[in-house]
Design a protein around this motif. Structure first.
Motif, short mmCIF file in Angstrom:
data_model
loop_
_atom_site.label_atom_id
_atom_site.label_comp_id
_atom_site.label_asym_id
_atom_site.label_seq_id
_atom_site.Cartn_x
_atom_site.Cartn_y
_atom_site.Cartn_z
N GLN A 198 -1.66 -12.15 3.66
CA GLN A 198 -2.24 -11.06 4.09
C GLN A 198 -1.98 -10.89 5.86
N LEU A 199 -1.09 -9.88 6.30
CA LEU A 199 -0.99 -9.60 7.77
C LEU A 199 -1.86 -8.33 8.37
N GLU A 200 -2.49 -8.52 9.41
CA GLU A 200 -3.33 -7.22 9.85
C GLU A 200 -3.03 -7.24 11.36
N ASN A 201 -3.26 -6.04 11.81
CA ASN A 201 -3.33 -5.52 13.31
C ASN A 201 -4.28 -4.49 13.20
N ASN A 202 -4.30 -3.79 14.37
CA ASN A 202 -5.24 -2.71 14.70
C ASN A 202 -5.04 -1.53 13.69
N CYS A 203 -3.51 -1.44 13.36
CA CYS A 203 -3.37 -0.17 12.43
C CYS A 203 -3.00 -0.45 11.09
N LEU A 204 -2.53 -1.50 10.57
CA LEU A 204 -2.32 -1.86 9.44
C LEU A 204 -2.96 -2.90 8.63
N SER A 205 -3.04 -3.01 7.43
CA SER A 205 -3.26 -4.30 6.64
C SER A 205 -2.25 -4.62 5.50
N VAL A 206 -1.61 -5.58 5.47
CA VAL A 206 -0.54 -5.56 4.68
C VAL A 206 -0.57 -6.88 3.72
N GLN A 207 -0.24 -6.74 2.28
CA GLN A 207 -0.29 -7.94 1.48
C GLN A 207 0.95 -8.21 0.86
N ILE A 208 1.51 -9.42 0.89
CA ILE A 208 2.58 -9.57 0.12
C ILE A 208 2.45 -10.85 -0.59
N SER A 209 2.91 -10.73 -1.85
CA SER A 209 3.12 -11.92 -2.96
C SER A 209 4.24 -12.65 -2.82
N ASP A 210 3.80 -14.29 -3.23
CA ASP A 210 4.92 -15.00 -3.21
C ASP A 210 5.85 -15.04 -4.49
N GLU A 211 5.61 -14.20 -5.55
CA GLU A 211 6.32 -13.88 -6.58
C GLU A 211 7.46 -12.74 -6.15
N GLY A 212 8.58 -13.20 -5.71
CA GLY A 212 9.68 -12.31 -5.58
C GLY A 212 9.35 -11.75 -4.04
N ALA A 213 8.50 -12.42 -3.30
CA ALA A 213 8.42 -12.11 -1.83
C ALA A 213 8.28 -10.69 -1.75
N GLU A 214 7.43 -9.91 -2.57
CA GLU A 214 7.12 -8.71 -2.88
C GLU A 214 6.15 -8.01 -1.95
N LEU A 215 6.27 -7.06 -1.19
CA LEU A 215 5.02 -6.23 -0.71
C LEU A 215 4.00 -5.85 -1.86
N MET A 216 3.02 -6.07 -1.66
CA MET A 216 2.09 -5.52 -2.56
C MET A 216 1.25 -4.41 -2.09
N SER A 217 0.93 -4.41 -0.86
CA SER A 217 -0.05 -3.24 -0.16
C SER A 217 0.27 -3.00 1.08
N ILE A 218 0.18 -1.72 1.58
CA ILE A 218 0.22 -1.33 3.04
C ILE A 218 -0.89 -0.27 3.08
N ILE A 219 -2.02 -0.47 3.79
CA ILE A 219 -2.92 0.35 4.00
C ILE A 219 -3.40 0.49 5.45
N ARG A 220 -3.21 1.86 5.78
CA ARG A 220 -3.54 2.32 7.38
C ARG A 220 -5.03 2.11 7.68
N LYS A 221 -5.34 1.52 8.52
CA LYS A 221 -6.93 1.13 8.92
C LYS A 221 -7.67 2.66 9.21
N SER A 222 -6.97 3.42 9.77
CA SER A 222 -7.62 4.50 10.46
C SER A 222 -8.40 5.56 9.32
N ASP A 223 -7.71 5.41 8.25
CA ASP A 223 -8.22 6.16 6.85
C ASP A 223 -8.24 5.42 5.87
N GLY A 224 -8.06 4.30 5.62
CA GLY A 224 -8.05 3.21 4.57
C GLY A 224 -7.24 3.83 3.45
N ARG A 225 -5.96 4.70 3.81
CA ARG A 225 -5.28 5.14 2.82
C ARG A 225 -4.18 3.86 2.40
N GLU A 226 -3.98 3.84 1.09
CA GLU A 226 -2.92 2.92 0.45
C GLU A 226 -1.57 3.93 0.44
#
Length: 291
Positions: free
Chosen positions: A5-33
């Motif tokens: 998981q990577l996080e900053n003030n704007c985004l929360s991002v998840q990445i899987s080691d399977e395929g090095a694939e992005l799994m989630s991008i959430i904007r923190k201001s509204d919790g939207r995926e």
């Protein structure tokens, strides 16, 4: 499978080691995926990395040094477990190296590093391909991220107008006919039937910024890239609630292609002992210049 998981003030991002694939991008201001959830009813993936091929091959095989090798659509990296090579506060790097299993289908030595870097409201995805061998490396690489999109009332925006595309035909191979994308200036209306014949293939540096916009043409997600071609895709006939914007360095074969690996159109070549870095950006929300 594990996730980072990577996080900053704007985004929360998840990445899987399977395929090095992005799994989630959430904007923190509204919790939207923003990234598609991978529901297999529509499409079970989210943002696979396409390597060492993009798209389908003639008869699901390719010819190299007089020998045929079987290869499924989009290569094999998306189904491989990557090692975590490095991680910091705002980045994570994954690595896949050639091995006995990959050599059976792809007789080349390689090292593929995929780096995700988070800054403000943007994710930079960097691919670093290394050729450790004494012979050239022939490969293609591409992205396939899927984003929630207003498919019945939204728009696609481009940094240039006059977009032309080709379609994928039988066997997942590209047809010859070119079509003009119906546009209003730099915008094309989104509607599910646009993809009734599979992906749109847009070649020849026609655009380097593409964004999904709402009904008021406000950007939702922007992709910025240097790739010479890209695909746009949503599953045909499923009314899926997502859209893929796919920067590519390579593509599927033409319907009439009969050449060998080194003759494939848009294929990439890496010299012996050389490395190459390629990157693109995923920008969440409104960006100056796109509104």
């Amino acid at each position: 499978m594990s996730r980072d998981q990577l996080e900053n003030n704007c985004l929360s991002v998840q990445i899987s080691d399977e395929g090095a694939e992005l799994m989630s991008i959430i904007r923190k201001s509204d919790g939207r995926e923003y990234l598609w959830c991978g529901d297999a009813v529509y499409w079970g993936r989210r943002a696979p990395v396409l390597f060492p091929f993009v798209g389908s091959l003639q008869k699901k095989q390719y010819l190299w040094n007089g020998k045929s090798y079987p290869m499924g659509q989009h290569g094999f990296a998306r189904d491989q477990k990557f090692d975590r090579a490095a991680q910091g506060e705002n980045f994570v790097r994954y690595r896949l190296c050639s091995n006995e299993e990959t050599w059976k289908r792809y007789p080349f030595s390689f090292q593929l590093d995929i780096l995700y870097t988070l800054k403000d409201n943007a994710i930079t995805v960097t691919w670093e391909i290394t050729n450790p061998a004494d012979e050239p490396l022939y490969y293609s690489i591409g992205a396939h991220p899927a984003f929630y999109a207003p498919m019945k009332e939204g728009y696609l925006g481009f940094d240039k107008g006059g977009i032309r595309y080709r379609l994928i035909g039988p066997g997942g191979l590209m047809e010859e006919t070119q079509y003009d994308l119906e546009m209003e200036g730099c915008y094309a209306k989104l509607y599910p039937e646009l993809f009734d014949r599979d992906a749109l293939i847009i070649e020849g540096d026609q655009a380097h910024r593409v964004w999904i916009a709402d009904r008021n043409r406000r950007p939702i997600v922007t992709l910025a890239f240097d790739a010479p071609l890209f695909g746009i895709w949503s599953p045909a006939g499923k009314n899926a609630p997502f859209l893929c914007i796919e920067p590519w360095y390579g593509r599927c074969d033409r319907i009439d292609f009969a050449g060998s690996l080194e003759e494939r159109e848009w294929g990439q070549t890496l010299a012996p002992k050389a490395s190459r870095r390629i990157s693109y950006e995923i920008i969440i929300g409104i960006e100056e210049g796109n509104a």
